[in-house]
Design a protein around this motif. Sequence first.
Motif, PDB file in Angstrom:
ATOM      1  N   UNK A 125      33.966  30.480  36.323  1.00 33.59           N
ATOM      2  CA  UNK A 125      33.333  31.579  35.596  1.00 33.59           C
ATOM      3  C   UNK A 125      34.318  32.713  35.337  1.00 33.59           C
ATOM      4  N   UNK A 126      35.010  33.132  36.384  1.00 33.71           N
ATOM      5  CA  UNK A 126      35.926  34.270  36.244  1.00 33.71           C
ATOM      6  C   UNK A 126      37.067  33.947  35.285  1.00 33.71           C
ATOM      7  N   UNK A 127      37.562  32.715  35.335  1.00 37.55           N
ATOM      8  CA  UNK A 127      38.643  32.313  34.433  1.00 37.55           C
ATOM      9  C   UNK A 127      38.184  32.347  32.985  1.00 37.55           C
TER      10      UNK A 127
ATOM     11  N   UNK B 293      34.468  36.105  42.814  1.00 35.81           N
ATOM     12  CA  UNK B 293      35.574  36.414  41.920  1.00 35.81           C
ATOM     13  C   UNK B 293      35.162  37.586  41.024  1.00 35.81           C
ATOM     14  N   UNK B 294      35.982  38.614  41.007  1.00 36.34           N
ATOM     15  CA  UNK B 294      35.668  39.815  40.223  1.00 36.34           C
ATOM     16  C   UNK B 294      36.687  39.967  39.099  1.00 36.34           C
ATOM     17  N   UNK B 295      36.216  39.951  37.868  1.00 34.65           N
ATOM     18  CA  UNK B 295      37.061  40.228  36.702  1.00 34.65           C
ATOM     19  C   UNK B 295      36.958  41.726  36.424  1.00 34.65           C
TER      20      UNK B 295
ATOM     21  N   UNK C 219      42.557  42.016  31.257  1.00 30.56           N
ATOM     22  CA  UNK C 219      41.617  41.793  32.360  1.00 30.56           C
ATOM     23  C   UNK C 219      42.317  41.044  33.486  1.00 30.56           C
ATOM     24  N   UNK C 220      41.962  41.384  34.706  1.00 31.42           N
ATOM     25  CA  UNK C 220      42.546  40.738  35.880  1.00 31.42           C
ATOM     26  C   UNK C 220      41.432  40.244  36.793  1.00 31.42           C
ATOM     27  N   UNK C 221      41.804  39.384  37.752  1.00 25.73           N
ATOM     28  CA  UNK C 221      40.840  38.805  38.686  1.00 25.73           C
ATOM     29  C   UNK C 221      41.254  39.131  40.110  1.00 25.73           C
ATOM     30  N   UNK C 222      40.269  39.494  40.931  1.00 26.32           N
ATOM     31  CA  UNK C 222      40.511  39.662  42.362  1.00 26.32           C
ATOM     32  C   UNK C 222      39.340  39.049  43.120  1.00 26.32           C
TER      33      UNK C 222
END
Length: 324
Positions: A155-157, A179-181, A170-173
Motif C-alpha cells: 500500500x505505502x509503495x 507504513x507511513x507515507x 513523498x517518503x516512507x517511514x
Amino acid sequence: MSFSSEVKKELLSIEDTSDCCKNAMIFGILQNNTDIVFSKDGIKLVVKSHILATIQHVVSYLKKKYDIETTIKFGNDNNINKIRYYYLDITKEVSKIMEEYYLSPVVDINMDIDIIKNNCCKNAFIRGMFISKGSINDPRKNCYHLEITCKNYEQSTLVKQILNMNFIDAKIRERRNMQVVYVKKSEDISSVLALMGASSGVFYFEDSRIVRDVNNMANRMSNCDIANVKKSTDAAGKQLKAIAYIRKHDKFLSMPARLQTMAIMREDYPEATLEELSEFSDNYFGKPLSKSGISHCLRSLMQYYEDVVIKKEVNKILSSNKNN
C-alpha cells in the motif's frame, strides 16, 4: 474541527462525474479500513472509521453495485482515548467485494491493476486513502506535514509511486508495524491537496503558508533559533531516554492512560517541538491539546520516570542491607 477533518469533509463531498473514479476512491477507503473476520457463520467484512460520513459513503456506493445487507454500529473499540468508531458489517457477496477491491491478504496491489489504470483513478485512490487514514497539520499553527498511514508495504509503495509520478516528494517511514507515507515540503503538500481535489483546502493552505512564511522570516531575525532548537532537542532526548527506561523496567502499562498516549506520541515524533506535538495530538487523544497541555503531560511523564528511578534505588538499598 481540525484542518484534517475539514479537508476530509470536503473530499467526501466531491461528486465524481465518472464511475471509475468513484470506484477508485471506494477502493482506497476499503483498502485501509477493512478487516476480514472469520466466524462459524462464514466470512464477513468489517469497515471501520471514526467518521460516520465515510461509512455512509461506502454503504451508498456498494448498495448500488451489490445485493448486500449492511449494519452500522458504533463503539469505542477499547482504545484508551475513547474515540468513537463506526463499523459497517458486510455479510453478503463478500467474495465478490474482496475480489474487486483486492482485499485478500494474499493479493498484491500495484500500479498495473485495472481499478486505478487511469490517472484520474489513481488520484481518486489517493483521496480514498487520505480519507481513511490521512492527516495534515494546520499550516497556521505548526510545521508543514501531511501523512497517510498504510497497512502494509505494498500500500505505502503504491501511494508513494503515485505521488512521485506527480512530482511530489513523498517518503516512507515505519511506525508501530505500520507504513507511513509522509510529505514535508509546503509546495508538495499543496500539490497533494490539489491532486485529491480539495480546492478549498488548497486556498486555505496557500493563504496560511504566505502569512506564516512572512511571520517566520520576521521571527528568525529577532529570535535565536539555534538555541531554541537545541533546547527542544535536548529535552526530547531526555524524554525518550525516560520512556525507554520505563519500558525496560515494565512500568509503562502502570502509567495513566494519558501519559501512555503522550509517550507513544513522543516516540512517533522524536524531534517534534511542543507546538508540533500539539498539532499531532488530535490524532492521538481524540481532541487537540494546547502547547501548555502537552508541556504538562511531558512534565508528569518525567516525574513518573523519576519516581520509578527512586523506587528502584530504594529497593536496591533495602535488598543490599537485608543480604548483609
